[in-house]
Design a protein around this motif. Structure first.
Motif, PDB file in Angstrom:
ATOM      1  N   ASP A   1       0.850  -1.287   0.063  1.00 23.83           N
ATOM      2  CA  ASP A   1       0.004   0.037  -0.264  1.00 23.83           C
ATOM      3  C   ASP A   1       1.093   0.876  -0.054  1.00 23.83           C
ATOM      4  O   ASP A   1       2.622   1.305   0.413  1.00 23.83           O
ATOM      5  CB  ASP A   1      -1.031   0.032   1.165  1.00 23.83           C
ATOM      6  CG  ASP A   1       0.430   0.025   2.654  1.00 23.83           C
ATOM      7  OD1 ASP A   1       0.997   0.259   2.494  1.00 23.83           O
ATOM      8  OD2 ASP A   1      -0.743  -0.117   3.431  1.00 23.83           O
ATOM      9  N   ALA A   2       0.271   2.582   0.268  1.00 24.03           N
ATOM     10  CA  ALA A   2       0.996   3.872   0.860  1.00 24.03           C
ATOM     11  C   ALA A   2       2.142   3.816   0.990  1.00 24.03           C
ATOM     12  O   ALA A   2       3.376   4.232   1.118  1.00 24.03           O
ATOM     13  CB  ALA A   2       0.103   4.754   0.450  1.00 24.03           C
ATOM     14  N   ALA A   3       2.074   3.305   2.122  1.00 26.88           N
ATOM     15  CA  ALA A   3       2.475   3.077   3.598  1.00 26.88           C
ATOM     16  C   ALA A   3       3.764   2.609   3.175  1.00 26.88           C
ATOM     17  O   ALA A   3       4.935   3.168   3.469  1.00 26.88           O
ATOM     18  CB  ALA A   3       2.082   2.687   4.938  1.00 26.88           C
ATOM     19  N   LEU A   4       4.020   0.743   2.890  1.00 27.68           N
ATOM     20  CA  LEU A   4       4.804   0.731   2.448  1.00 27.68           C
ATOM     21  C   LEU A   4       5.550   1.415   1.132  1.00 27.68           C
ATOM     22  O   LEU A   4       6.847   1.164   1.528  1.00 27.68           O
ATOM     23  CB  LEU A   4       3.969  -0.549   2.102  1.00 27.68           C
ATOM     24  CG  LEU A   4       5.774  -1.642   0.786  1.00 27.68           C
ATOM     25  CD1 LEU A   4       6.213  -1.715   2.670  1.00 27.68           C
ATOM     26  CD2 LEU A   4       5.366  -3.202  -0.015  1.00 27.68           C
ATOM     27  N   SER A   5       5.134   2.103   0.235  1.00 26.87           N
ATOM     28  CA  SER A   5       5.557   2.435  -0.771  1.00 26.87           C
ATOM     29  C   SER A   5       6.429   3.597  -0.332  1.00 26.87           C
ATOM     30  O   SER A   5       7.423   3.750  -0.609  1.00 26.87           O
ATOM     31  CB  SER A   5       4.870   2.391  -2.117  1.00 26.87           C
ATOM     32  OG  SER A   5       5.601   3.635  -2.914  1.00 26.87           O
ATOM     33  N   SER A   6       5.938   4.677   1.015  1.00 25.22           N
ATOM     34  CA  SER A   6       6.903   5.757   1.573  1.00 25.22           C
ATOM     35  C   SER A   6       7.734   4.825   2.307  1.00 25.22           C
ATOM     36  O   SER A   6       8.628   5.778   2.535  1.00 25.22           O
ATOM     37  CB  SER A   6       5.518   6.147   2.156  1.00 25.22           C
ATOM     38  OG  SER A   6       6.254   6.999   3.635  1.00 25.22           O
ATOM     39  N   PHE A   7       7.551   4.050   2.878  1.00 26.04           N
ATOM     40  CA  PHE A   7       8.747   3.175   3.379  1.00 26.04           C
ATOM     41  C   PHE A   7      10.417   3.295   2.412  1.00 26.04           C
ATOM     42  O   PHE A   7      11.144   3.244   2.978  1.00 26.04           O
ATOM     43  CB  PHE A   7       8.366   1.579   4.065  1.00 26.04           C
ATOM     44  CG  PHE A   7       9.563   1.283   4.986  1.00 26.04           C
ATOM     45  CD1 PHE A   7       9.948   1.589   6.095  1.00 26.04           C
ATOM     46  CD2 PHE A   7       9.426   0.126   4.742  1.00 26.04           C
ATOM     47  CE1 PHE A   7      10.792   1.242   6.519  1.00 26.04           C
ATOM     48  CE2 PHE A   7      10.826  -0.705   4.947  1.00 26.04           C
ATOM     49  CZ  PHE A   7      11.462  -0.004   6.464  1.00 26.04           C
ATOM     50  N   ILE A   8       9.596   2.591   1.836  1.00 21.93           N
ATOM     51  CA  ILE A   8      10.354   1.964   0.138  1.00 21.93           C
ATOM     52  C   ILE A   8      11.636   3.350   0.129  1.00 21.93           C
ATOM     53  O   ILE A   8      12.305   3.451  -0.301  1.00 21.93           O
ATOM     54  CB  ILE A   8       9.855   1.428  -0.082  1.00 21.93           C
ATOM     55  CG1 ILE A   8       9.583   0.227  -0.328  1.00 21.93           C
ATOM     56  CG2 ILE A   8      10.926   1.693  -1.615  1.00 21.93           C
ATOM     57  CD1 ILE A   8       8.999  -0.980  -1.389  1.00 21.93           C
ATOM     58  N   ASP A   9      10.285   4.157   0.155  1.00 20.38           N
ATOM     59  CA  ASP A   9      11.125   5.358  -0.555  1.00 20.38           C
ATOM     60  C   ASP A   9      12.121   6.083   0.515  1.00 20.38           C
ATOM     61  O   ASP A   9      13.208   6.649   0.558  1.00 20.38           O
ATOM     62  CB  ASP A   9      10.233   6.637  -0.762  1.00 20.38           C
ATOM     63  CG  ASP A   9       9.349   6.659  -2.239  1.00 20.38           C
ATOM     64  OD1 ASP A   9       9.929   5.884  -2.700  1.00 20.38           O
ATOM     65  OD2 ASP A   9       8.776   7.448  -1.641  1.00 20.38           O
ATOM     66  N   ASP A  10      11.813   5.955   2.206  1.00 25.72           N
ATOM     67  CA  ASP A  10      12.767   6.433   3.155  1.00 25.72           C
ATOM     68  C   ASP A  10      13.662   5.792   2.680  1.00 25.72           C
ATOM     69  O   ASP A  10      15.022   5.604   3.380  1.00 25.72           O
ATOM     70  CB  ASP A  10      11.801   6.207   4.078  1.00 25.72           C
ATOM     71  CG  ASP A  10      10.983   7.349   4.312  1.00 25.72           C
ATOM     72  OD1 ASP A  10      10.849   7.783   3.659  1.00 25.72           O
ATOM     73  OD2 ASP A  10      10.215   7.099   5.426  1.00 25.72           O
ATOM     74  N   MET A  11      14.056   4.071   2.758  1.00 24.02           N
ATOM     75  CA  MET A  11      14.844   2.728   2.503  1.00 24.02           C
ATOM     76  C   MET A  11      15.734   3.661   1.933  1.00 24.02           C
ATOM     77  O   MET A  11      16.783   3.131   2.002  1.00 24.02           O
ATOM     78  CB  MET A  11      14.544   2.051   2.331  1.00 24.02           C
ATOM     79  CG  MET A  11      13.482   1.254   3.740  1.00 24.02           C
ATOM     80  SD  MET A  11      13.326  -0.482   3.184  1.00 24.02           S
ATOM     81  CE  MET A  11      15.019  -1.390   3.106  1.00 24.02           C
ATOM     82  N   PHE A  12      14.931   4.704   0.168  1.00 22.32           N
ATOM     83  CA  PHE A  12      16.329   4.306  -0.574  1.00 22.32           C
ATOM     84  C   PHE A  12      17.310   5.736  -0.535  1.00 22.32           C
ATOM     85  O   PHE A  12      18.072   6.025  -0.294  1.00 22.32           O
ATOM     86  CB  PHE A  12      15.267   4.672  -2.219  1.00 22.32           C
ATOM     87  CG  PHE A  12      15.095   3.462  -3.298  1.00 22.32           C
ATOM     88  CD1 PHE A  12      16.108   2.873  -3.024  1.00 22.32           C
ATOM     89  CD2 PHE A  12      13.099   3.106  -3.408  1.00 22.32           C
ATOM     90  CE1 PHE A  12      16.042   1.932  -4.209  1.00 22.32           C
ATOM     91  CE2 PHE A  12      13.745   2.008  -4.269  1.00 22.32           C
ATOM     92  CZ  PHE A  12      15.586   0.981  -4.710  1.00 22.32           C
TER      93      PHE A  12
END
Ligand code: ZN
Length: 170
Positions: A25-36
């Motif tokens: 979901d959007a929360a996962l996607s945002s976490f992935i952006d933070d990881m990058f």
């Protein structure tokens, strides 16, 4: 986006075994952006969830020189490997240490992207090394587990000393 705190060995959270990502979901996607962002800022070529205190089974990588090949691996698994070789390796969770370890030079893996879409990809050299390194993290492993116990103790002492120094000067 945000820079996340990268945990350092011997933090016990680095030993967590991750559980499959099920919610894309959007929360996962945002976490992935933070990881990058955290990985690029470090800078590093790979970052696994356990390194930032999360236990979802996912990692990000980019082995290009110009941040042009971001790869998201959710629920990755290696399909085949070939040609073991000895390579230099380091880890953002074991700062200022590099050592020689054995890795496969070529492999193919299956994973899901940030939307949960399955894909397969071939990897060689640095990218193949990175895939193996990140998968180990997702099972609570560190590349220094491949080294002797004595060497690991030396690294632990060195990092503890560095952490004390950082505390004294802050
Ligand atoms: Zn690492």
């Amino acid at each position: 986006m945000a820079i996340l705190e990268i945990l350092h060995f011997p933090d016990p959270r680095l030993r967590e075994i991750t559980t499959p990502v099920t919610q894309f979901d959007a929360a996962l996607s945002s976490f992935i952006d933070d990881m990058f962002e955290t990985m690029y800022d470090a800078p590093g070529v790979g970052l696994a969830s356990t390194q930032v205190g999360d236990t979802r089974r996912l990692a990000v990588m980019d082995c290009s020189d110009d941040k042009s090949q971001p790869i998201v691996m959710c629920n990755p698994r290696i399909l085949w490997t070939e040609e073991a070789e000895t390579v230099d390796e380091g880890c953002l969770s074991v700062p200022d240490h590099y050592d020689r370890v054995t890795r496969y030079r070529r492999l193919r893996f299956a994973a899901e992207d940030r939307d949960g879409t399955p894909y397969e990809m071939g990897a060689e050299d640095l990218l193949a090394q990175c895939v193996q390194h990140e998968l180990a993290h997702l099972d609570g492993g560190l590349y220094i587990d491949k080294l002797s116990r004595l060497k690991r103790q030396r690294i632990r002492r060195k990092l503890a000393k560095a952490a004390r120094r950082a505390e004294e000067t802050s």
